[in-house]
Enzyme design. Structure first.
Site, short mmCIF file in Angstrom:
data_model
loop_
_atom_site.label_atom_id
_atom_site.label_comp_id
_atom_site.label_asym_id
_atom_site.label_seq_id
_atom_site.Cartn_x
_atom_site.Cartn_y
_atom_site.Cartn_z
N GLU A 112 26.53 21.41 -81.32
CA GLU A 112 27.90 20.95 -81.54
C GLU A 112 28.12 20.84 -83.03
O GLU A 112 27.20 21.02 -83.83
CB GLU A 112 28.14 19.62 -80.82
CG GLU A 112 28.11 19.79 -79.30
CD GLU A 112 28.66 18.57 -78.55
OE1 GLU A 112 29.64 17.97 -79.02
OE2 GLU A 112 28.09 18.24 -77.50
N CYS A 166 17.11 9.59 -84.29
CA CYS A 166 16.57 10.79 -83.64
C CYS A 166 16.06 11.80 -84.66
O CYS A 166 15.10 12.51 -84.42
CB CYS A 166 17.63 11.43 -82.75
SG CYS A 166 19.13 11.87 -83.64
N GLU A 195 21.71 16.42 -76.69
CA GLU A 195 21.08 16.08 -77.97
C GLU A 195 20.00 15.06 -77.66
O GLU A 195 20.30 13.93 -77.29
CB GLU A 195 22.11 15.52 -78.95
CG GLU A 195 23.10 16.59 -79.39
CD GLU A 195 24.16 16.09 -80.35
OE1 GLU A 195 24.12 14.91 -80.73
OE2 GLU A 195 25.04 16.89 -80.68
P1 NAD Z 1 18.08 7.04 -72.53
O1 NAD Z 1 17.89 8.45 -72.12
O2 NAD Z 1 17.25 6.00 -71.89
O3 NAD Z 1 19.60 6.59 -72.29
C1 NAD Z 1 20.70 7.28 -72.82
C2 NAD Z 1 21.89 7.09 -71.90
O4 NAD Z 1 21.58 7.66 -70.64
C3 NAD Z 1 22.26 5.63 -71.65
O5 NAD Z 1 23.66 5.51 -71.60
C4 NAD Z 1 21.67 5.39 -70.27
O6 NAD Z 1 22.35 4.40 -69.55
C5 NAD Z 1 21.87 6.74 -69.62
N1 NAD Z 1 20.98 6.98 -68.47
C6 NAD Z 1 19.75 6.45 -68.23
N2 NAD Z 1 19.28 6.90 -67.05
C7 NAD Z 1 20.21 7.75 -66.54
C8 NAD Z 1 20.28 8.54 -65.37
N3 NAD Z 1 19.32 8.53 -64.45
N4 NAD Z 1 21.37 9.31 -65.20
C9 NAD Z 1 22.35 9.33 -66.11
N5 NAD Z 1 22.36 8.58 -67.23
C10 NAD Z 1 21.29 7.79 -67.45
O7 NAD Z 1 17.92 7.03 -74.09
P2 NAD Z 1 17.96 5.76 -75.05
O8 NAD Z 1 16.67 5.06 -75.00
O9 NAD Z 1 19.22 4.99 -74.79
O10 NAD Z 1 18.16 6.47 -76.47
C11 NAD Z 1 17.10 6.89 -77.26
C12 NAD Z 1 16.92 8.37 -77.16
O11 NAD Z 1 18.10 9.04 -77.60
C13 NAD Z 1 15.82 8.87 -78.07
O12 NAD Z 1 15.04 9.83 -77.40
C14 NAD Z 1 16.57 9.52 -79.22
O13 NAD Z 1 15.87 10.49 -79.91
C15 NAD Z 1 17.75 10.07 -78.51
N6 NAD Z 1 18.84 10.35 -79.47
C16 NAD Z 1 19.11 11.66 -79.80
C17 NAD Z 1 20.10 11.94 -80.73
C18 NAD Z 1 20.41 13.36 -81.11
O14 NAD Z 1 21.49 13.60 -81.62
N7 NAD Z 1 19.52 14.32 -80.88
C19 NAD Z 1 20.80 10.91 -81.32
C20 NAD Z 1 20.48 9.61 -80.99
C21 NAD Z 1 19.50 9.34 -80.06
#
Ligand code: NAD
Length: 491
Positions: A463, A288, A255
């Site tokens: 989901e 999001c 997501e």
């Molecule tokens: P992010 O991708 O930076 O981080 C998300 C998670 O991934 C964190 O737990 C982070 O520690 C982990 N992560 C970072 N690098 C990683 C790697 N190399 N390998 C594995 N895990 C890693 O995102 P963010 O800034 O925390 O969240 C914002 C983003 O989430 C936005 O793009 C938003 O749209 C999205 N989001 C989507 C939904 C949805 O349901 N579609 C809901 C909420 C947020």
């Protein structure tokens, strides 16, 4: 380093939760509150060793957990939900301090939903069955079997809600879980571990490894013991995770981000359209599903914008613990800088800020003014990339075809909101926009039973409801031969 921190009077363990025990790492990271940028505590920073221990614990716990009847698992998950409800106020105050979201939202809607994430999926699986089918005299049965260890990697904008929306169905399905919470808001996941232990969840069924994405998250994504990987976050991280998991052929549920449109036709109830537009500033735009691209039919554009501005000027920005606050701060200094970068680059290329356009200098810190940009350059990053802040753009269109083309003109496809008074137009346009969820004359109407996910770069899979079990389970087709069968039906 101390093993606990006290946040708003609530003691929170800052170590991992692995195999039913607290485990510390030698290295830590500092968790900072966005409200005042003050440190909340030092949190264990896991890496490959901690991830390996957690996956091993989850593998060891899997056979017994999977062997429980659906009723037995459901009873335990109901007890987890009861524990969440009992500690909802603690969860709410800690989450607010940790990620800066409104306390009143956590109390009224978010924490009740967290409990529902366990209850709903436990009950759904209890009742899930597929009638046996007869095929050429044979009886065919479809079952949803537990799949194994599930990795759950989640972001900070709704930390506990988004984590449990995946953990709930994974556990109900009979899988065991290793969760990696977001480093910008890690605390409520630790409280969840306490709650599951108090509810009697066996050791190793839920494990929590704290840490930074490139270390803990990367190690979890690459672990060969993982059989399902559920990720919520940004598109660049999704690419890294998919590449890390690929060698082990792990099924993925992603997501991701969005750049959703709010399409307002001239025949719309403009008062409704205005309310929906201003709602997009909720959670300081860190949503999001937010419809941040306002696409408005030319003939009503001035009237619409005037009414939006009037309403938006009434937004109260301030401390998220204050009941009167409508929007609060951004989650972290790096994110604040990123959001402002988008706005300043747009302004430098000719966009006009008709509202806000920069930090809230009266409040200081990480507070960013609700911002509306007009005269944006079509195709520029401000209208194609996800800002994830309180920043709306407005563009106009002439015809229905133009509106559809503009709505679809991004690499994302998470949601779309249409406002029109014409039922025929609602049918036509909703069928032509590319989005996992389309709201017509409404916004954010969500139900746990509805399929949820995005098209294009907004995600992989769906989901919600039975779709969650289609992902978290190994679906099996068993064919029983009739008594006395002697062969010969193969075609
Ligand atoms: P992010 O991708 O930076 O981080 C998300 C998670 O991934 C964190 O737990 C982070 O520690 C982990 N992560 C970072 N690098 C990683 C790697 N190399 N390998 C594995 N895990 C890693 O995102 P963010 O800034 O925390 O969240 C914002 C983003 O989430 C936005 O793009 C938003 O749209 C999205 N989001 C989507 C939904 C949805 O349901 N579609 C809901 C909420 C947020």
């Amino acid at each position: 380093m101390p093993d606990t921190t006290t946040v708003e009077g609530v003691a929170v363990d800052t170590r991992h939760w692995i195999g039913g025990r607290r485990v510390a790492s030698a290295s830590t990271f500092t968790d900072v509150s966005p409200i005042d940028e003050q440190p909340l505590g030092e949190v264990s920073a896991g890496g490959p060793a901690e991830v390996d221990a957690a996956v091993s614990a989850a593998q060891a716990a899997f056979p017994a957990w999977a062997a429980l009847s659906r009723d037995e698992r459901a009873d335990l998950l109901h007890r987890v939900a009861d524990g969440i409800d009992a500690r909802a106020e603690e969860l709410a105050v800690v989450e607010t301090r940790d990620n800066g979201s409104l306390l009143r939202s956590h109390r009224r809607s978010v924490m009740p939903r967290v409990g529902m994430n366990f209850r709903y999926f436990a009950d759904l699986l209890r009742d899930l069955s597929h009638p046996d089918r007869e095929i050429r005299g044979h009886r065919e049965r479809i079952t949803w079997d537990p799949a194994g260890v599930t990795a759950v990697i989640t972001p900070w904008n709704a930390p506990l809600m988004l984590a449990t929306w995946r953990i709930g169905p994974a556990l109900a399905a009979g899988n065991t879980v290793v969760a990696k919470p977001p480093e910008w808001a890690p605390l409520t996941a630790s409280l969840l571990a306490d709650i599951t232990a108090e509810a009697g969840l066996p050791p190793g069924v839920l494990n929590v490894v704290q840490g930074l994405g490139p270390q803990a998250g990367a190690a979890l994504s690459a672990h060969p013991g993982v059989r399902r990987l559920s990720f919520t976050g940004s598109v660049p991280t999704a690419g890294l995770i998919a590449a890390a998991a690929a060698p082990h052929v792990v099924p993925l549920s992603f997501e991701l981000g969005g750049k959703s449109p709010l399409v307002v036709f001239a025949d719309a109830d403009l008062d409704l359209a205005v309310r929906l537009a201003v709602e997009q500033f909720d959670n300081a735009g860190q949503v999001c599903l937010g419809a941040f691209r306002m696409l408005v039919q030319e003939s009503v554009a001035d009237e619409f914008l005037g009414a939006v501005l009037e309403r938006a000027r009434g937004i109260v920005q301030g401390d998220p613990r204050d009941e009167a606050t409508d929007i609060s701060c951004l989650v972290s200094r790096p994110h604040f800088t990123r959001v402002d970068g988008f706005v300043q680059r747009a302004l430098a290329t000719g966009a006009k800020a008709v509202l806000g356009g920069g930090p809230n200098t009266e409040l200081g810190g990480l507070f960013y003014r609700p911002t509306i940009l007009t005269e944006v350059v079509p195709g520029s990053e401000i209208v194609t990339e996800e800002v994830f802040g309180p920043v709306l753009t407005m563009q106009t269109f002439r015809t229905e075809d133009d509106a559809v083309a503009m709505a679809n003109d991004t690499r994302f496809g998470l949601a779309a909101t249409l406002v029109t008074g014409d039922p025929g137009r609602a049918e036509r346009v909703s069928s032509r926009v590319s989005a996992g969820t389309v709201w017509v004359n409404c916004f954010f109407v969500r139900d746990l039973g509805a399929p949820f996910g995005g098209n294009g770069h907004s995600g992989i899979g769906r989901e919600g409801g039975v779709h969650s079990f289609d992902f978290y389970c190994d679906i099996k087709n068993t064919v029983f031969a009739p008594t006395g069968w002697t062969g010969g039906t193969k075609e």
